[in-house]
Design an enzyme around this catalytic site. Sequence first.
Site, PDB file in Angstrom:
ATOM      1  N   ARG A  86      81.818  53.139   4.449  1.00  0.00           N
ATOM      2  CA  ARG A  86      82.813  53.753   3.360  1.00  0.00           C
ATOM      3  C   ARG A  86      83.175  52.962   2.233  1.00  0.00           C
ATOM      4  O   ARG A  86      83.636  53.379   1.349  1.00  0.00           O
ATOM      5  CB  ARG A  86      83.771  54.783   3.972  1.00  0.00           C
ATOM      6  CG  ARG A  86      83.680  56.227   3.913  1.00  0.00           C
ATOM      7  CD  ARG A  86      84.960  56.678   4.624  1.00  0.00           C
ATOM      8  NE  ARG A  86      85.147  58.049   4.300  1.00  0.00           N
ATOM      9  CZ  ARG A  86      84.818  58.892   4.923  1.00  0.00           C
ATOM     10  NH1 ARG A  86      84.468  58.845   6.035  1.00  0.00           N
ATOM     11  NH2 ARG A  86      85.019  60.073   4.440  1.00  0.00           N
TER      12      ARG A  86
ATOM     13  N   ARG B 102      91.619  71.520   8.662  1.00  0.00           N
ATOM     14  CA  ARG B 102      92.128  70.045   8.632  1.00  0.00           C
ATOM     15  C   ARG B 102      93.250  69.940   7.550  1.00  0.00           C
ATOM     16  O   ARG B 102      93.014  70.436   6.470  1.00  0.00           O
ATOM     17  CB  ARG B 102      90.916  69.172   8.498  1.00  0.00           C
ATOM     18  CG  ARG B 102      90.191  68.713   9.618  1.00  0.00           C
ATOM     19  CD  ARG B 102      88.990  68.065   9.415  1.00  0.00           C
ATOM     20  NE  ARG B 102      88.984  66.906   8.228  1.00  0.00           N
ATOM     21  CZ  ARG B 102      88.125  66.304   7.892  1.00  0.00           C
ATOM     22  NH1 ARG B 102      86.549  66.386   8.410  1.00  0.00           N
ATOM     23  NH2 ARG B 102      88.187  65.212   7.036  1.00  0.00           N
TER      24      ARG B 102
ATOM     25  N   ARG C  97      86.389  75.031   4.734  1.00  0.00           N
ATOM     26  CA  ARG C  97      86.105  74.411   5.885  1.00  0.00           C
ATOM     27  C   ARG C  97      87.081  74.737   7.237  1.00  0.00           C
ATOM     28  O   ARG C  97      88.262  74.665   6.976  1.00  0.00           O
ATOM     29  CB  ARG C  97      85.931  72.833   6.048  1.00  0.00           C
ATOM     30  CG  ARG C  97      85.593  72.266   7.404  1.00  0.00           C
ATOM     31  CD  ARG C  97      84.920  70.875   7.187  1.00  0.00           C
ATOM     32  NE  ARG C  97      85.693  69.960   6.422  1.00  0.00           N
ATOM     33  CZ  ARG C  97      85.504  68.498   6.074  1.00  0.00           C
ATOM     34  NH1 ARG C  97      84.329  68.382   6.517  1.00  0.00           N
ATOM     35  NH2 ARG C  97      86.324  67.970   5.440  1.00  0.00           N
TER      36      ARG C  97
ATOM     37  N   ARG D 230      90.793  62.633  -2.078  1.00  0.00           N
ATOM     38  CA  ARG D 230      89.636  62.122  -1.357  1.00  0.00           C
ATOM     39  C   ARG D 230      88.453  62.181  -2.099  1.00  0.00           C
ATOM     40  O   ARG D 230      87.612  61.107  -2.001  1.00  0.00           O
ATOM     41  CB  ARG D 230      89.489  63.076  -0.180  1.00  0.00           C
ATOM     42  CG  ARG D 230      90.436  62.938   0.782  1.00  0.00           C
ATOM     43  CD  ARG D 230      90.528  64.094   2.086  1.00  0.00           C
ATOM     44  NE  ARG D 230      89.308  63.972   2.413  1.00  0.00           N
ATOM     45  CZ  ARG D 230      88.647  65.358   3.122  1.00  0.00           C
ATOM     46  NH1 ARG D 230      89.571  66.455   2.871  1.00  0.00           N
ATOM     47  NH2 ARG D 230      87.498  65.495   3.592  1.00  0.00           N
TER      48      ARG D 230
ATOM     49  N   LYS E  73      77.847  66.166   5.910  1.00  0.00           N
ATOM     50  CA  LYS E  73      77.159  65.075   6.833  1.00  0.00           C
ATOM     51  C   LYS E  73      77.369  65.499   8.110  1.00  0.00           C
ATOM     52  O   LYS E  73      76.319  65.453   9.036  1.00  0.00           O
ATOM     53  CB  LYS E  73      78.028  63.864   6.556  1.00  0.00           C
ATOM     54  CG  LYS E  73      77.758  63.099   5.039  1.00  0.00           C
ATOM     55  CD  LYS E  73      78.689  61.889   4.632  1.00  0.00           C
ATOM     56  CE  LYS E  73      80.373  62.077   5.065  1.00  0.00           C
ATOM     57  NZ  LYS E  73      80.734  63.062   3.975  1.00  0.00           N
TER      58      LYS E  73
HETATM   59  P1  ADP Z   1      81.109  66.424   5.467  1.00  0.00           P
HETATM   60  O1  ADP Z   1      80.883  66.195   6.966  1.00  0.00           O
HETATM   61  O2  ADP Z   1      80.253  65.636   4.448  1.00  0.00           O
HETATM   62  O3  ADP Z   1      82.395  66.199   4.935  1.00  0.00           O
HETATM   63  P2  ADP Z   1      80.676  68.969   6.453  1.00  0.00           P
HETATM   64  O4  ADP Z   1      79.405  68.938   7.145  1.00  0.00           O
HETATM   65  O5  ADP Z   1      82.017  69.215   7.253  1.00  0.00           O
HETATM   66  O6  ADP Z   1      80.868  67.889   5.337  1.00  0.00           O
HETATM   67  O7  ADP Z   1      80.613  70.396   5.666  1.00  0.00           O
HETATM   68  C1  ADP Z   1      81.718  70.912   4.664  1.00  0.00           C
HETATM   69  C2  ADP Z   1      81.765  72.051   4.746  1.00  0.00           C
HETATM   70  O8  ADP Z   1      80.739  72.493   4.118  1.00  0.00           O
HETATM   71  C3  ADP Z   1      81.904  73.033   6.014  1.00  0.00           C
HETATM   72  O9  ADP Z   1      82.728  73.921   6.065  1.00  0.00           O
HETATM   73  C4  ADP Z   1      80.380  73.519   6.124  1.00  0.00           C
HETATM   74  O10 ADP Z   1      80.327  74.457   7.161  1.00  0.00           O
HETATM   75  C5  ADP Z   1      79.974  73.820   4.803  1.00  0.00           C
HETATM   76  N1  ADP Z   1      78.611  73.172   4.438  1.00  0.00           N
HETATM   77  C6  ADP Z   1      77.764  72.369   4.949  1.00  0.00           C
HETATM   78  N2  ADP Z   1      76.683  72.266   4.544  1.00  0.00           N
HETATM   79  C7  ADP Z   1      76.718  73.467   3.728  1.00  0.00           C
HETATM   80  C8  ADP Z   1      75.541  73.944   2.825  1.00  0.00           C
HETATM   81  N3  ADP Z   1      74.168  73.115   2.992  1.00  0.00           N
HETATM   82  N4  ADP Z   1      75.744  75.244   2.280  1.00  0.00           N
HETATM   83  C9  ADP Z   1      76.774  75.540   2.368  1.00  0.00           C
HETATM   84  N5  ADP Z   1      77.935  75.359   3.261  1.00  0.00           N
HETATM   85  C10 ADP Z   1      77.872  74.073   3.862  1.00  0.00           C
HETATM   86  P1  ADP Z   2      85.066  63.982   5.231  1.00  0.00           P
HETATM   87  O1  ADP Z   2      83.535  63.575   5.510  1.00  0.00           O
HETATM   88  O2  ADP Z   2      85.405  65.319   5.071  1.00  0.00           O
HETATM   89  O3  ADP Z   2      85.653  62.905   4.322  1.00  0.00           O
HETATM   90  P2  ADP Z   2      85.732  62.365   7.486  1.00  0.00           P
HETATM   91  O4  ADP Z   2      85.994  63.073   8.986  1.00  0.00           O
HETATM   92  O5  ADP Z   2      84.374  61.468   7.613  1.00  0.00           O
HETATM   93  O6  ADP Z   2      85.857  63.415   6.465  1.00  0.00           O
HETATM   94  O7  ADP Z   2      87.042  61.426   7.425  1.00  0.00           O
HETATM   95  C1  ADP Z   2      88.292  61.903   7.597  1.00  0.00           C
HETATM   96  C2  ADP Z   2      89.103  60.580   7.114  1.00  0.00           C
HETATM   97  O8  ADP Z   2      88.960  59.288   8.237  1.00  0.00           O
HETATM   98  C3  ADP Z   2      88.822  59.925   5.803  1.00  0.00           C
HETATM   99  O9  ADP Z   2      89.505  60.468   4.608  1.00  0.00           O
HETATM  100  C4  ADP Z   2      89.703  58.533   5.995  1.00  0.00           C
HETATM  101  O10 ADP Z   2      90.998  58.733   5.928  1.00  0.00           O
HETATM  102  C5  ADP Z   2      89.389  58.320   7.460  1.00  0.00           C
HETATM  103  N1  ADP Z   2      88.033  57.838   7.700  1.00  0.00           N
HETATM  104  C6  ADP Z   2      86.968  58.058   8.316  1.00  0.00           C
HETATM  105  N2  ADP Z   2      85.820  57.110   8.341  1.00  0.00           N
HETATM  106  C7  ADP Z   2      86.377  56.055   7.619  1.00  0.00           C
HETATM  107  C8  ADP Z   2      85.718  54.842   7.322  1.00  0.00           C
HETATM  108  N3  ADP Z   2      84.518  54.401   7.533  1.00  0.00           N
HETATM  109  N4  ADP Z   2      86.446  54.200   6.489  1.00  0.00           N
HETATM  110  C9  ADP Z   2      87.816  54.436   6.283  1.00  0.00           C
HETATM  111  N5  ADP Z   2      88.382  55.478   6.613  1.00  0.00           N
HETATM  112  C10 ADP Z   2      87.569  56.447   7.438  1.00  0.00           C
END
Ligand code: ADP
Ligand code: ADP
Length: 217
Positions: free
Chosen positions: A88, A160, A127, A171, A13
């Site tokens: 979420r 992170r 990541r 998670r 995302k």
């Molecule tokens: P989210 O915001 O949904 O948690 P991220 O965009 O932070 O996900 O991506 C999670 C990890 O996967 C990051 O280290 C990113 O560089 C990697 N990543 C994201 N999209 C892809 C993809 N299509 N193929 C391979 N690695 C990816």
């Molecule tokens: P990822 O896409 O890898 O799950 P985010 O950066 O979106 O990570 O979220 C990291 C953390 O921030 C979540 O695990 C949660 O603790 C908190 N968080 C983010 N967005 C929300 C939401 N909409 N509702 C509740 N908690 C949230």
Amino acid sequence: MQLILLGPPGAGKGTQAARIGAEFKIPPISTGDMFREAIKKQTPLGEQVERYMKAGELVPDELVLGIVRERLAAPDTAQGFLLDGFPRTVPQAVALDQHLTEKGQALTAVINIEVDPEILVARLSGRRICQDCGEVYHVVTKREQKPGVCDRCQGPLIQREDDYEATVRNRLAVYARQTAPLIAYYRETGLLMTVDGAQSIDDVYQAIVTGIRQRVG
Ligand code: ADP
Ligand code: ADP
Ligand code: ZN
């Protein structure tokens, strides 16, 4: 254009949000980034949310809704926005619907990025993010040019704390229990668009852009 990026942690995302936002000229809004920023600055909100994030639990809805309402009141959202990581929970989705109705806005599409759990674990454990600008990297699939340094702002790359393995598993369980029900919620409204997130970063991007264009005609 009002868009939501939905998908489990690690789906991609954040990686897609900036490019999609630039493509459609709408600000990407990440609740996770806003919380991390608040923690870094040690604001009262930061202090309240820190323990939930560390444990990989969701931050309580009322705290999340507070910052989202405030963010959506900013003038740069008048032409739309791209939400990353919000809603979420079903109550968050219901509150968003209400808020948009009050503003005379409606959702354009909900983009559900689908990825298998085994891939998610590998993505999250590899990541790295820039401590200064939040840019997302991966030790295998998206490497920085100069080791440990952000390509965009030269900031330091860090892992992170919630990407450590024990927290990652929690998670993914939290996602399955509290967030996955939103897929059915949005499917019912006809807004859901599913994209195969196991493809390359560029292919996922293309699939999302094509899907949105088809929808807005
Ligand atoms: P989210 O915001 O949904 O948690 P991220 O965009 O932070 O996900 O991506 C999670 C990890 O996967 C990051 O280290 C990113 O560089 C990697 N990543 C994201 N999209 C892809 C993809 N299509 N193929 C391979 N690695 C990816
Ligand atoms: P990822 O896409 O890898 O799950 P985010 O950066 O979106 O990570 O979220 C990291 C953390 O921030 C979540 O695990 C949660 O603790 C908190 N968080 C983010 N967005 C929300 C939401 N909409 N509702 C509740 N908690 C949230
Ligand atoms: Zn940076």
